[in-house]
Scaffold this active site. Structure first.
Site, PDB file in Angstrom:
ATOM      1  N   LYS A  23       0.830  -1.219   0.000  1.00 14.71           N
ATOM      2  CA  LYS A  23       0.000   0.000   0.000  1.00 14.71           C
ATOM      3  C   LYS A  23       0.863   1.268   0.000  1.00 14.71           C
ATOM      4  O   LYS A  23       0.621   2.186  -0.763  1.00 14.71           O
ATOM      5  CB  LYS A  23      -0.946   0.032   1.224  1.00 14.71           C
ATOM      6  CG  LYS A  23      -1.933  -1.132   1.290  1.00 14.71           C
ATOM      7  CD  LYS A  23      -2.914  -0.976   2.443  1.00 14.71           C
ATOM      8  CE  LYS A  23      -2.277  -0.961   3.816  1.00 14.71           C
ATOM      9  NZ  LYS A  23      -1.574  -2.233   4.170  1.00 14.71           N
ATOM     10  N   ARG A  98      -9.733   1.231   8.552  1.00 22.03           N
ATOM     11  CA  ARG A  98      -9.377  -0.146   8.911  1.00 22.03           C
ATOM     12  C   ARG A  98     -10.539  -0.869   9.559  1.00 22.03           C
ATOM     13  O   ARG A  98     -10.423  -2.059   9.874  1.00 22.03           O
ATOM     14  CB  ARG A  98      -8.208  -0.123   9.883  1.00 22.03           C
ATOM     15  CG  ARG A  98      -6.850  -0.457   9.260  1.00 22.03           C
ATOM     16  CD  ARG A  98      -5.821  -0.309  10.318  1.00 22.03           C
ATOM     17  NE  ARG A  98      -4.583  -0.976  10.097  1.00 22.03           N
ATOM     18  CZ  ARG A  98      -3.510  -0.417   9.556  1.00 22.03           C
ATOM     19  NH1 ARG A  98      -3.545   0.795   9.082  1.00 22.03           N
ATOM     20  NH2 ARG A  98      -2.389  -1.102   9.474  1.00 22.03           N
ATOM     21  N   ARG A 137      11.821  -6.133   5.607  1.00 24.76           N
ATOM     22  CA  ARG A 137      11.907  -4.828   4.930  1.00 24.76           C
ATOM     23  C   ARG A 137      12.599  -3.758   5.771  1.00 24.76           C
ATOM     24  O   ARG A 137      12.597  -3.805   6.987  1.00 24.76           O
ATOM     25  CB  ARG A 137      10.521  -4.363   4.470  1.00 24.76           C
ATOM     26  CG  ARG A 137       9.581  -3.980   5.574  1.00 24.76           C
ATOM     27  CD  ARG A 137       8.187  -3.685   5.023  1.00 24.76           C
ATOM     28  NE  ARG A 137       7.276  -3.276   6.071  1.00 24.76           N
ATOM     29  CZ  ARG A 137       5.994  -2.980   5.889  1.00 24.76           C
ATOM     30  NH1 ARG A 137       5.459  -3.052   4.684  1.00 24.76           N
ATOM     31  NH2 ARG A 137       5.245  -2.609   6.905  1.00 24.76           N
ATOM     32  N   ARG A 170      14.374   0.253  10.412  1.00 30.73           N
ATOM     33  CA  ARG A 170      13.393  -0.842  10.406  1.00 30.73           C
ATOM     34  C   ARG A 170      12.294  -0.470  11.371  1.00 30.73           C
ATOM     35  O   ARG A 170      12.571   0.065  12.452  1.00 30.73           O
ATOM     36  CB  ARG A 170      14.029  -2.156  10.876  1.00 30.73           C
ATOM     37  CG  ARG A 170      14.868  -2.809   9.815  1.00 30.73           C
ATOM     38  CD  ARG A 170      15.515  -4.089  10.310  1.00 30.73           C
ATOM     39  NE  ARG A 170      16.622  -4.421   9.438  1.00 30.73           N
ATOM     40  CZ  ARG A 170      16.548  -5.267   8.406  1.00 30.73           C
ATOM     41  NH1 ARG A 170      15.431  -5.908   8.160  1.00 30.73           N
ATOM     42  NH2 ARG A 170      17.589  -5.496   7.634  1.00 30.73           N
ATOM     43  N   ARG A 182      -0.764  -8.412  13.306  1.00 36.46           N
ATOM     44  CA  ARG A 182      -1.330  -7.396  12.411  1.00 36.46           C
ATOM     45  C   ARG A 182      -2.211  -8.050  11.339  1.00 36.46           C
ATOM     46  O   ARG A 182      -3.240  -7.502  10.939  1.00 36.46           O
ATOM     47  CB  ARG A 182      -0.204  -6.562  11.787  1.00 36.46           C
ATOM     48  CG  ARG A 182       0.442  -5.636  12.831  1.00 36.46           C
ATOM     49  CD  ARG A 182       1.833  -5.159  12.422  1.00 36.46           C
ATOM     50  NE  ARG A 182       1.846  -4.390  11.197  1.00 36.46           N
ATOM     51  CZ  ARG A 182       2.944  -4.149  10.478  1.00 36.46           C
ATOM     52  NH1 ARG A 182       4.117  -4.633  10.866  1.00 36.46           N
ATOM     53  NH2 ARG A 182       2.875  -3.426   9.385  1.00 36.46           N
TER      54      ARG A 182
HETATM   55  P1  AMP Z   1       0.637   0.727   9.030  1.00 38.88           P
HETATM   56  O1  AMP Z   1       1.761   1.699   8.848  1.00 38.88           O
HETATM   57  O2  AMP Z   1      -0.564   1.078   8.210  1.00 38.88           O
HETATM   58  O3  AMP Z   1       1.061  -0.704   8.888  1.00 38.88           O
HETATM   59  O4  AMP Z   1       0.151   0.912  10.560  1.00 38.88           O
HETATM   60  C1  AMP Z   1       1.025   0.608  11.631  1.00 38.88           C
HETATM   61  C2  AMP Z   1       0.208   0.475  12.910  1.00 38.88           C
HETATM   62  O5  AMP Z   1      -0.421   1.729  13.216  1.00 38.88           O
HETATM   63  C3  AMP Z   1      -0.930  -0.530  12.859  1.00 38.88           C
HETATM   64  O6  AMP Z   1      -0.497  -1.861  13.141  1.00 38.88           O
HETATM   65  C4  AMP Z   1      -1.866   0.019  13.935  1.00 38.88           C
HETATM   66  O7  AMP Z   1      -1.393  -0.293  15.223  1.00 38.88           O
HETATM   67  C5  AMP Z   1      -1.717   1.517  13.736  1.00 38.88           C
HETATM   68  N1  AMP Z   1      -2.702   2.065  12.758  1.00 38.88           N
HETATM   69  C6  AMP Z   1      -2.436   2.608  11.542  1.00 38.88           C
HETATM   70  N2  AMP Z   1      -3.562   3.016  10.935  1.00 38.88           N
HETATM   71  C7  AMP Z   1      -4.580   2.703  11.777  1.00 38.88           C
HETATM   72  C8  AMP Z   1      -5.981   2.834  11.714  1.00 38.88           C
HETATM   73  N3  AMP Z   1      -6.588   3.356  10.629  1.00 38.88           N
HETATM   74  N4  AMP Z   1      -6.718   2.411  12.785  1.00 38.88           N
HETATM   75  C9  AMP Z   1      -6.133   1.871  13.874  1.00 38.88           C
HETATM   76  N5  AMP Z   1      -4.803   1.692  13.985  1.00 38.88           N
HETATM   77  C10 AMP Z   1      -4.016   2.101  12.957  1.00 38.88           C
END
Ligand code: AMP
Length: 229
Positions: A23, A98, A137, A170, A182
């Site tokens: 993404k 989400r 990554r 990282r 996740r």
């Molecule tokens: P990401 O960078 O999108 O993988 O997000 C990293 C972490 O941030 C996730 O595992 C969640 O803990 C938190 N997070 C990011 N976006 C959201 C969201 N829309 N709702 C809830 N938690 C989020």
């Protein structure tokens, strides 16, 4: 796709998909190609954690465990970011919504400026491949270029291909164990969003297991179509 988004208002596009689907990488490419603004709630939360804000302090432990941060916090930082003038060019959301509750909150938030969602594009991948993708990554600390221990190392070891920097980062939540948490959160909370947008005629699916450039090509065609609708 017969999305209700109109060409008169700035586009609102959503990228759906589990951690590791690409993404962030694809959103950055679409940002460049279409002049949209990439909006990643994960990036916004990581910035809040780094800045030591109250929201960041509350979010940190949840993020490190691979859970979902509360809607209150996520919606507040998203609302703030959407108030920045650059987002008037149109946005590509990466990592938000989400949950169905967040999708409904997004509708209400953008309705304030007369906008609707133009398209939600689901990056379709296989879970097991995501654990390998995410846990290897890393990114350049200078320009953010993405790399991978097995799939994409810098041409010269320890030096970024893009900007020549020698420091890399990282994410603390990119361990195999946290990726599994996740992925669980994704399947329980986020995967149902595909049906939510499909019922509104706004969903498109793209096979995201192939080469990054091929996925960009497929996405670009969909975005161009959504914007012309
Ligand atoms: P990401 O960078 O999108 O993988 O997000 C990293 C972490 O941030 C996730 O595992 C969640 O803990 C938190 N997070 C990011 N976006 C959201 C969201 N829309 N709702 C809830 N938690 C989020």
């Amino acid at each position: 796709m017969d999305g209700t988004g109109s060409t008169d208002t700035p586009p609102v596009l959503i990228l759906l998909g589990p951690p590791g689907a690409g993404k962030g990488t694809q959103a950055r490419r679409l940002e460049e190609r279409f002049g949209l603004v990439q909006l990643s709630t994960g990036d916004l939360l990581r910035a809040a954690v780094a800045a030591g804000t109250e929201a960041g302090r509350q979010a940190q432990a949840v993020m490190e465990a691979g859970g979902l941060v509360s809607d209150d916090i996520v919606l507040a930082i998203l609302r703030d970011r959407l108030a920045d003038p650059d987002t008037a060019r149109g946005v590509i959301l990466d990592g938000f919504p989400r949950t169905t509750a967040q999708a409904e909150a997004l509708d209400a938030l953008i309705a304030e400026t007369g906008q609707t969602v133009d398209a939600a594009i689901s990056l379709e991948v296989e879970d097991e491949a995501m654990v390998a993708r995410v846990s290897g990554r890393f990114t350049c600390a200078g320009c953010g270029e993405g790399y991978h221990d097995a799939f994409k190392r810098p041409a010269q070891e320890g030096v970024c291909d893009g900007c020549g920097a020698t420091a890399f980062k990282r994410r603390p939540d990119d361990t195999a164990e946290t990726v599994r948490a996740r992925l669980d959160a994704y399947h329980a909370e986020t995967a149902p969003l595909a049906a939510f947008y499909d019922a509104r005629g706004q969903l498109a699916r793209v096979d995201a297991m192939g080469a990054i450039d091929d996925v960009t090509e497929a996405l670009g065609a969909l975005v161009a179509k959504a914007r012309a609708a």
